[in-house]
Scaffold this motif. Structure first.
Motif, PDB file in Angstrom:
ATOM      1  N   VAL A 115      10.136  15.537   5.958  1.00 29.31           N
ATOM      2  CA  VAL A 115      11.350  14.996   5.337  1.00 29.31           C
ATOM      3  C   VAL A 115      11.144  13.591   4.767  1.00 29.31           C
ATOM      4  N   LEU A 116      10.001  12.993   5.023  1.00 28.70           N
ATOM      5  CA  LEU A 116       9.700  11.667   4.497  1.00 28.70           C
ATOM      6  C   LEU A 116       9.332  11.817   3.022  1.00 28.70           C
ATOM      7  N   GLU A 132       5.223  16.510  13.569  1.00 31.15           N
ATOM      8  CA  GLU A 132       4.504  15.456  12.862  1.00 31.15           C
ATOM      9  C   GLU A 132       5.044  14.078  13.251  1.00 31.15           C
ATOM     10  N   TYR A 133       6.347  14.005  13.492  1.00 26.56           N
ATOM     11  CA  TYR A 133       6.940  12.748  13.946  1.00 26.56           C
ATOM     12  C   TYR A 133       6.486  12.436  15.370  1.00 26.56           C
ATOM     13  N   VAL A 134       6.463  13.430  16.210  1.00 25.94           N
ATOM     14  CA  VAL A 134       6.018  13.242  17.595  1.00 25.94           C
ATOM     15  C   VAL A 134       4.577  12.721  17.627  1.00 25.94           C
ATOM     16  N   ALA A 135       3.723  13.282  16.776  1.00 24.94           N
ATOM     17  CA  ALA A 135       2.331  12.826  16.711  1.00 24.94           C
ATOM     18  C   ALA A 135       2.242  11.384  16.204  1.00 24.94           C
ATOM     19  N   HIS A 148       0.855  -1.190   0.000  1.00 27.59           N
ATOM     20  CA  HIS A 148       0.000   0.000   0.000  1.00 27.59           C
ATOM     21  C   HIS A 148       0.890   1.239   0.000  1.00 27.59           C
ATOM     22  N   VAL A 149       0.791   2.042  -1.044  1.00 26.38           N
ATOM     23  CA  VAL A 149       1.563   3.279  -1.126  1.00 26.38           C
ATOM     24  C   VAL A 149       0.803   4.354  -0.359  1.00 26.38           C
ATOM     25  N   ILE A 150       1.401   4.821   0.732  1.00 32.86           N
ATOM     26  CA  ILE A 150       0.752   5.822   1.577  1.00 32.86           C
ATOM     27  C   ILE A 150       1.142   7.241   1.146  1.00 32.86           C
ATOM     28  N   LYS A 151       2.405   7.421   0.814  1.00 28.78           N
ATOM     29  CA  LYS A 151       2.881   8.701   0.285  1.00 28.78           C
ATOM     30  C   LYS A 151       3.616   8.406  -1.011  1.00 28.78           C
ATOM     31  N   ASP A 152       3.042   8.829  -2.123  1.00 29.11           N
ATOM     32  CA  ASP A 152       3.532   8.442  -3.437  1.00 29.11           C
ATOM     33  C   ASP A 152       4.530   9.464  -3.972  1.00 29.11           C
ATOM     34  N   GLY A 153       5.643   9.603  -3.249  1.00 28.57           N
ATOM     35  CA  GLY A 153       6.667  10.541  -3.679  1.00 28.57           C
ATOM     36  C   GLY A 153       7.754   9.846  -4.479  1.00 28.57           C
ATOM     37  N   ALA A 154       8.494  10.635  -5.243  1.00 32.34           N
ATOM     38  CA  ALA A 154       9.617  10.093  -5.999  1.00 32.34           C
ATOM     39  C   ALA A 154      10.753   9.736  -5.044  1.00 32.34           C
ATOM     40  N   ILE A 155      11.516   8.716  -5.404  1.00 31.05           N
ATOM     41  CA  ILE A 155      12.664   8.312  -4.589  1.00 31.05           C
ATOM     42  C   ILE A 155      13.865   9.142  -5.009  1.00 31.05           C
ATOM     43  N   PRO A 156      14.421   9.951  -4.107  1.00 27.67           N
ATOM     44  CA  PRO A 156      15.577  10.784  -4.472  1.00 27.67           C
ATOM     45  C   PRO A 156      16.796   9.936  -4.809  1.00 27.67           C
ATOM     46  N   GLU A 157      17.677  10.475  -5.618  1.00 32.72           N
ATOM     47  CA  GLU A 157      18.921   9.781  -5.943  1.00 32.72           C
ATOM     48  C   GLU A 157      19.742   9.574  -4.670  1.00 32.72           C
ATOM     49  N   ASN A 158      20.255   8.370  -4.511  1.00 33.44           N
ATOM     50  CA  ASN A 158      21.086   8.012  -3.359  1.00 33.44           C
ATOM     51  C   ASN A 158      20.331   8.098  -2.035  1.00 33.44           C
ATOM     52  N   ALA A 159      19.017   7.938  -2.076  1.00 34.19           N
ATOM     53  CA  ALA A 159      18.193   8.021  -0.868  1.00 34.19           C
ATOM     54  C   ALA A 159      18.519   6.886   0.096  1.00 34.19           C
ATOM     55  N   VAL A 160      18.240   7.124   1.372  1.00 30.56           N
ATOM     56  CA  VAL A 160      18.295   6.038   2.349  1.00 30.56           C
ATOM     57  C   VAL A 160      16.880   5.508   2.549  1.00 30.56           C
ATOM     58  N   LYS A 161      16.815   4.221   2.824  1.00 32.98           N
ATOM     59  CA  LYS A 161      15.539   3.507   2.880  1.00 32.98           C
ATOM     60  C   LYS A 161      15.434   2.814   4.230  1.00 32.98           C
ATOM     61  N   ASN A 162      14.465   3.201   5.007  1.00 31.56           N
ATOM     62  CA  ASN A 162      14.285   2.650   6.343  1.00 31.56           C
ATOM     63  C   ASN A 162      13.279   1.498   6.292  1.00 31.56           C
ATOM     64  N   ILE A 163      13.682   0.337   6.826  1.00 26.13           N
ATOM     65  CA  ILE A 163      12.806  -0.831   6.880  1.00 26.13           C
ATOM     66  C   ILE A 163      12.454  -1.084   8.336  1.00 26.13           C
ATOM     67  N   THR A 184      20.518  10.263   5.894  1.00 26.82           N
ATOM     68  CA  THR A 184      20.365   9.928   7.307  1.00 26.82           C
ATOM     69  C   THR A 184      20.226  11.200   8.139  1.00 26.82           C
ATOM     70  N   ALA A 185      20.814  12.302   7.677  1.00 22.16           N
ATOM     71  CA  ALA A 185      20.660  13.577   8.388  1.00 22.16           C
ATOM     72  C   ALA A 185      19.203  14.013   8.377  1.00 22.16           C
ATOM     73  N   ASP A 186      18.520  13.830   7.263  1.00 27.82           N
ATOM     74  CA  ASP A 186      17.098  14.156   7.184  1.00 27.82           C
ATOM     75  C   ASP A 186      16.289  13.262   8.125  1.00 27.82           C
ATOM     76  N   MET A 187      16.641  11.976   8.180  1.00 27.37           N
ATOM     77  CA  MET A 187      15.943  11.075   9.097  1.00 27.37           C
ATOM     78  C   MET A 187      16.058  11.572  10.531  1.00 27.37           C
ATOM     79  N   LYS A 188      17.285  11.933  10.905  1.00 22.31           N
ATOM     80  CA  LYS A 188      17.515  12.403  12.266  1.00 22.31           C
ATOM     81  C   LYS A 188      16.770  13.700  12.531  1.00 22.31           C
ATOM     82  N   ALA A 189      16.789  14.608  11.575  1.00 21.47           N
ATOM     83  CA  ALA A 189      16.083  15.881  11.736  1.00 21.47           C
ATOM     84  C   ALA A 189      14.581  15.667  11.889  1.00 21.47           C
ATOM     85  N   GLY A 190      14.074  14.662  11.199  1.00 24.30           N
ATOM     86  CA  GLY A 190      12.639  14.399  11.257  1.00 24.30           C
ATOM     87  C   GLY A 190      12.146  14.026  12.637  1.00 24.30           C
TER      88      GLY A 190
END
Length: 223
Positions: free
Chosen positions: A150-151, A194-197, A104-119, A183-189
């Motif tokens: 940042v997601l 919105e992350y807290v919620a 199920h695609v919840i947020k249908d954004g493009a995958i940035p070049e060299n993106a990190v992927k959290n599983i 990973t810097a964006d992940m940490k900033a998020g």
């Protein structure tokens, strides 16, 4: 499309670097020969993720087929015999987990070049009915998480009903897959409201505490 995710762990005698090289350079071309395969992606864990010790899994493989029937046909193809035989060269087969999923695609954004992927390896809250868990995760929690600025992209992979028929207590009920520019964006998020919620909502459908994760980067084998 019919999607199958495989959670992989390397043989104990292999270094992470040796495992990743073999998986990408030797094993991936064998998988690519499967005649029914439509799309195939390997996502190995980032090397820096091992600084504090071993990870639950060393990566995931995602494979797409036109249908359940196409997947079963692929499993019976002689090319699959070569894939299966080669797995003993680099995988701990006892820790391999195969998950047919509904994506199920919840947020249908493009995958940035060299993106990190959290599983994130997801299980429902003890005692919660499966249907209630799946609906809540998709329709309530998913939209909350999708608001994290940042997601970049967010997919939920729900274990298929057929898997529960084979094993009523599977290792995981699904996977949450999210992409970030870095990973810097992940940490900033994690400091964003919105992350807290999103985290505050987790006790409504997830077990107490943090679910296990690995942070990866994609290698597309079959576009």
């Amino acid at each position: 499309m019919y999607k199958v995710v495989t959670l992989v762990k390397r043989r104990p005698d292999l270094s992470v670097e040796a495992f990743q090289e073999y998986w990408r350079e030797r094993h991936a071309p064998l998988v690519a020969q499967l005649p029914q395969l439509r799309h195939y992606v390997q996502s190995p864990a980032l090397l820096q993720g091992y600084r504090k010790g071993e990870l639950l899994f060393d990566g995931i493989a995602e494979a797409w087929f036109d249908s359940d029937a196409a997947y079963e046909t692929s499993r019976r193809d002689p090319a699959q015999n070569a894939v299966t035989a080669d797995e003993a060269s680099f995988l701990d087969r006892g820790r391999t987990v195969v998950m047919p999923v509904d994506a199920h695609v919840i947020k249908d954004g493009a995958i940035p070049e060299n993106a990190v992927k959290n599983i994130e390896f997801v299980n429902r809250r003890p005692g919660m009915p499966l249907a209630s868990f799946q609906t809540y995760w998709r329709e309530v929690h998913g939209p909350l998480a999708s608001k994290i600025p940042v997601l970049q992209r967010y997919e939920q992979n729900h274990l298929k009903a057929s898997a529960y028929a084979a094993d009523p207590l599977p290792p995981y009920d699904g996977l949450a897959i999210t992409w970030f520019r870095s990973t810097a964006d992940m940490k900033a998020g994690t400091a964003m409201p919105e992350y807290v919620a999103t985290r505050a909502d987790e006790p409504n459908f997830l077990p107490d505490g943090h679910l296990p994760i690995i942070i990866t980067r994609e290698h597309v084998v079959v576009p």
